[in-house]
Design a protein around this motif. Structure first.
Motif, PDB file in Angstrom:
ATOM      1  N   SER A 173      13.508  -1.178  -3.926  1.00  0.00           N
ATOM      2  CA  SER A 173      12.187  -1.792  -4.098  1.00  0.00           C
ATOM      3  C   SER A 173      11.971  -2.936  -3.121  1.00  0.00           C
ATOM      4  CB  SER A 173      12.029  -2.302  -5.534  1.00  0.00           C
ATOM      5  OG  SER A 173      13.024  -3.261  -5.827  1.00  0.00           O
ATOM      6  N   GLN A 200       6.657  -6.791  -5.064  1.00  0.00           N
ATOM      7  CA  GLN A 200       5.469  -6.289  -5.757  1.00  0.00           C
ATOM      8  C   GLN A 200       4.463  -7.430  -5.812  1.00  0.00           C
ATOM      9  OE1 GLN A 200       5.362  -3.366  -8.507  1.00  0.00           O
ATOM     10  NE2 GLN A 200       6.669  -2.268  -7.103  1.00  0.00           N
ATOM     11  N   ARG A 231       0.045  -4.887  -7.893  1.00  0.00           N
ATOM     12  CA  ARG A 231      -0.041  -4.782  -9.356  1.00  0.00           C
ATOM     13  C   ARG A 231      -1.481  -4.544  -9.811  1.00  0.00           C
ATOM     14  NH1 ARG A 231       3.881  -9.382  -9.372  1.00  0.00           N
ATOM     15  NH2 ARG A 231       5.912  -8.493  -9.870  1.00  0.00           N
ATOM     16  N   PRO A 286       6.012   0.822  -4.168  1.00  0.00           N
ATOM     17  CA  PRO A 286       4.847   0.058  -4.635  1.00  0.00           C
ATOM     18  C   PRO A 286       4.130   0.733  -5.805  1.00  0.00           C
ATOM     19  CG  PRO A 286       4.329   1.179  -2.584  1.00  0.00           C
ATOM     20  CD  PRO A 286       5.812   1.337  -2.801  1.00  0.00           C
ATOM     21  N   LYS A 291      12.023  -6.381  -5.547  1.00  0.00           N
ATOM     22  CA  LYS A 291      10.649  -6.434  -6.050  1.00  0.00           C
ATOM     23  C   LYS A 291      10.247  -7.808  -6.549  1.00  0.00           C
ATOM     24  CE  LYS A 291       9.594  -4.562 -10.033  1.00  0.00           C
ATOM     25  NZ  LYS A 291       9.414  -3.559 -11.106  1.00  0.00           N
TER      26      LYS A 291
END
Length: 759
Positions: free
Chosen positions: A437, A440, A445, A489, A733
């Motif tokens: 990852s 984020q 989001r 993502p 992330k």
């Protein structure tokens, strides 16, 4: 005598993850310490009110933690790692806690965070205490007393403070390398601090204290068992002690337990499976017995009528009986009433922390009143589950029957596979990669949220996601990583994402639980047979691979982690659930291979945490865990390189099983554990390749080129460069892009310097 209800602890994140949000704002200097403290106060107040409103008789205080309850205990005892002592200058406060948990900088030197590992066999992580020979302790951080005073001021009189027991605290810690001594030697230094704390609690007219000694569910060495009697001889006569155990049965230690100078015992009957009659017979009737019958680790409603019939007979011949949760409720979501989109019938099967308090109240009142009518009404929904169409998939069940107990891995041996893979992949020696990852961001989001809410079309969502993936690939190419990832993502969480895309799972809106610090996860719930009706990761992996000539890894979550990081159904065995997941993942691998994905990573970070608490039961679990991994990869081509990733566990306990997985490359956390793990693999002549997590992604500290280079030079004393990969110790992330780019740049640069030295 009236039966009383209590919980062993309540979720501390807040119903809407208020604590997480406040922590992260504080770390980013977006709110003041006072505002952070106010959030904590409101959560504690909310928790006590919700429990009292549901008629809980004894309320837990001391279950709140700003990061972790074991770290709370370390600060309370003044146990600050030596490397942080100069920075804090003997002033212990909440920032001290965050330094230890997340790492820090002092005089331009990077101070490594303390090691983090799993809390027994759960997905909660605690910060491991560090112990030194001749160490001293003193009552330093008085959060527990402050919270007691706070609760008393709010007019909560029926409170029960919670302390981690001194022996469990010592057991969970690590000796600092080079100090030849036993942790048990420190008990005589710790006990005076515990006595001081008990005296302070007694001054507040508190009648009972809950002292948690969950290690009594383990098969402890003799010297540790012997230490219990002397320890509790020192703690008696100050306050009534409820000796609290959980996560497993204690019958094997009952001869010791019944001799201890305490006033009561709590027993986990959900996970422990102790025989109630045996326990009742062996425990003095002068003691309180607290039976944990409401699961603190799963979300299914309890069959209260069943427990009513069992406990009523106990109540009739025992004067002191309490009923509680099996363990702390920190492992369950806060409130089922926040789930507004769940099918009503399915929702009627569940019980979150607040509803579990209601369950405790119902059964306690029923036993006190000799009236089970309300329990029958509460429990009736449990029996409707088996009639629900989504539960059973006959096709899946037939596949499981065909497999039977004969799982055959058709792949050739590692030496043969390795030659084929090297020829096809043509990677440089000491390849660099990441775990999967990338950061984020809020934009990512929001995009996912808008798509799920129907605010944007799938075409728009797909276009934007492809842009994010393209950017992630470009960044990795500029950094000159050798094996790339698409960055994930589109994924909210490594388990939840697959749960959303497999039949047999449901996903909640607000079913959050704490994993560590500010990290919360939303475990999917397994309600029925698991199957895959379409590819899950193939489109995104194929697109990412089309953007680069470098190899892009396919990324999957393994069957054991999928099981253990979900709330599993309780009407079939974990073995059968795991086989169903493995078959679905096997189909996914087949489709990834069809689009020419040459490396596939199957993450199993939960493998270690699934171990039963008793070593005598390990072999059975490890056998089916390994078989599940083998079933997942059983039809994979020999030329496809299989990676797996594990982190923050005591690998020495399962090293032989890790070897038996026979993954081509295993990536492990090595940044907090120094060279200990590497030496362990060397001692067992581990033949396959090893990816070293050379820096700690849970810390905001940027590792220097020199630090990584020196780490790798030391590592090469124990592992051949031909078998070495380099990567961060976990996914990225939760980090900021600025941190990620600088850290990865230094990682790649250090690796290239090392390659030149070897050439």
């Amino acid at each position: 005598m009236k039966v009383l209800s209590h919980t062993l602890g309540f979720p501390r994140i807040g119903p809407y993850r208020e604590l997480k949000k406040a922590q992260e704002k504080y770390w980013n200097s977006q709110i003041t310490k006072e505002k952070l403290f106010n959030v904590g106060y409101n959560i504690r107040k909310f928790n006590l009110h919700k429990q009292i409103n549901n008629n809980i008789d004894l309320l837990p205080v001391g279950d709140f933690a700003w990061y972790d309850h074991i770290l709370n205990t370390s600060l309370m005892l003044g146990n600050i790692p030596v490397r942080f002592q100069e920075k804090i200058n003997n002033s212990i406060d909440i920032d001290t806690m965050f330094y230890i948990a997340r790492g820090s900088i002092h005089d331009k030197k990077s101070l490594n965070a303390s090691k983090m590992t799993k809390w027994f066999n759960t997905n909660y992580h605690y910060i491991v205490p560090e112990f030194y020979k001749n160490q001293s302790f003193h009552f330093s951080w008085k959060q527990l007393l402050n919270e007691l005073d706070e609760a008393i001021k709010m007019d909560f009189n029926n409170i029960k403070p919670i302390l981690i027991g001194p022996l469990t605290y010592l057991w969970l810690g690590n000796k600092i390398q080079g100090n030849n001594f036993s942790r048990l030697e420190l008990i005589k230094k710790i006990l005076p601090v515990y006595i001081e704390i008990l005296l302070e609690i007694k001054k507040r007219n508190i009648e009972w204290i809950q002292i948690d000694e969950p290690i009594l569910a383990l098969e402890l060495p003799k010297k540790w068992l012997q230490a219990f009697k002397n320890t509790y001889d020192n703690l008696k006569n100050y306050i009534n002690i409820l000796l609290t155990t959980y996560f497993g049965s204690i019958s094997h230690n009952i001869e010791l337990i019944k001799t201890l100078p305490v006033n009561g015992i709590h027993i986990d009957l959900v996970n422990g499976k102790d025989n109630i009659e045996f326990i009742n017979k062996n425990i003095s009737k002068k003691w309180i017995i607290s039976f944990g019958i409401i699961s603190g680790r799963n979300i299914w409603k309890t069959d209260l009528k069943k427990w009513y019939d069992i406990l009523l007979t106990i109540k009739n011949n025992r004067p002191f009986l309490w009923i509680g949760s099996s363990c702390s409720l920190i492992h369950t979501p806060v409130d089922l009433n926040l789930e507004l989109k769940l099918n009503k019938k399915i929702k009627s099967w569940f019980s979150f922390a607040i509803q579990k308090c209601k369950e405790l109240s119902l059964i306690t009142q029923a036993i006190n009143n000799n009236d089970s009518s309300e329990l029958i009404q509460w429990s009736k929904f449990i029996h409707t589950r088996k009639l629900y169409k989504q539960i059973t998939n006959e096709q899946v069940q037939k596949k499981i029957l065909l497999i039977g107990n004969n799982i055959i891995n058709n792949r050739k041996n590692y030496n043969t596979r390795s030659l084929l893979q090297k020829e096809k992949l043509k990677l440089p020696f000491i390849p660099t990669t990441t775990i999967g990852s990338f950061p984020q961001t809020l934009d990512i989001r929001k995009l996912r949220s808008d798509f799920k809410s129907g605010f944007i079309t799938y075409d728009f969502y797909k276009k934007k996601m492809k842009n994010y993936i393209k950017n992630i690939i470009n960044i990795q190419e500029k950094l000159d990583l050798d094996v790339l990832v698409h960055g994930e993502p589109e994924r909210n969480d490594m388990v939840e994402y697959f749960g959303e895309n497999l039949n047999g799972f449901i996903i909640t809106e607000n079913g959050w639980v704490q994993s560590y610090g500010s990290r919360c996860v939303k475990p999917p719930i397994i309600i029925g047979d698991i199957s895959r009706n379409k590819p899950i990761t193939v489109y995104w992996s194929q697109y990412a691979q089309s953007l680069t000539k470098k190899i892009v890894k396919g990324m999957l979550t393994g069957p054991i982690t999928m099981l253990l990081w979900s709330f599993p159904r309780n009407d079939i065995s974990p073995i059968e659930i795991t086989k169903q997941i493995a078959l679905a993942l096997k189909e996914e691998i087949y489709d990834l291979e069809k689009v020419n994905i040459k490396i596939i990573q199957i993450d199993e970070p939960a493998l270690r945490e699934g171990l039963p608490l008793k070593k005598s039961e390990w072999n059975q679990y490890l056998k089916w865990a390994i078989e599940a991994f083998h079933l997942t990869i059983s039809s994979t081509k020999d030329v496809t390189q299989i990676h797996t990733h594990m982190c923050y566990s005591e690998f020495k306990d399962i090293i032989h099983s890790i070897i038996s997985l026979d993954a081509d490359v295993i990536s492990i956390e090595a940044s907090r554990s120094n060279n200990n793990l590497i030496k362990l693999f060397k001692s067992l002549n581990y033949p396959n390749e090893l990816g070293l997590g050379v820096y700690d992604i849970h810390s905001p500290n940027i590792p220097s080129i020199n630090k990584i280079k020196n780490f790798l030079i030391n590592a090469l004393k124990n592992i051949s460069f031909k078998n070495l990969w380099v990567n961060p110790d976990c996914g990225l992330k939760t980090r900021k892009w600025e941190e990620v780019i600088k850290s990865l740049h230094n990682m790649v640069k250090a690796t290239k310097i090392l390659r030149k030295k070897i050439q």
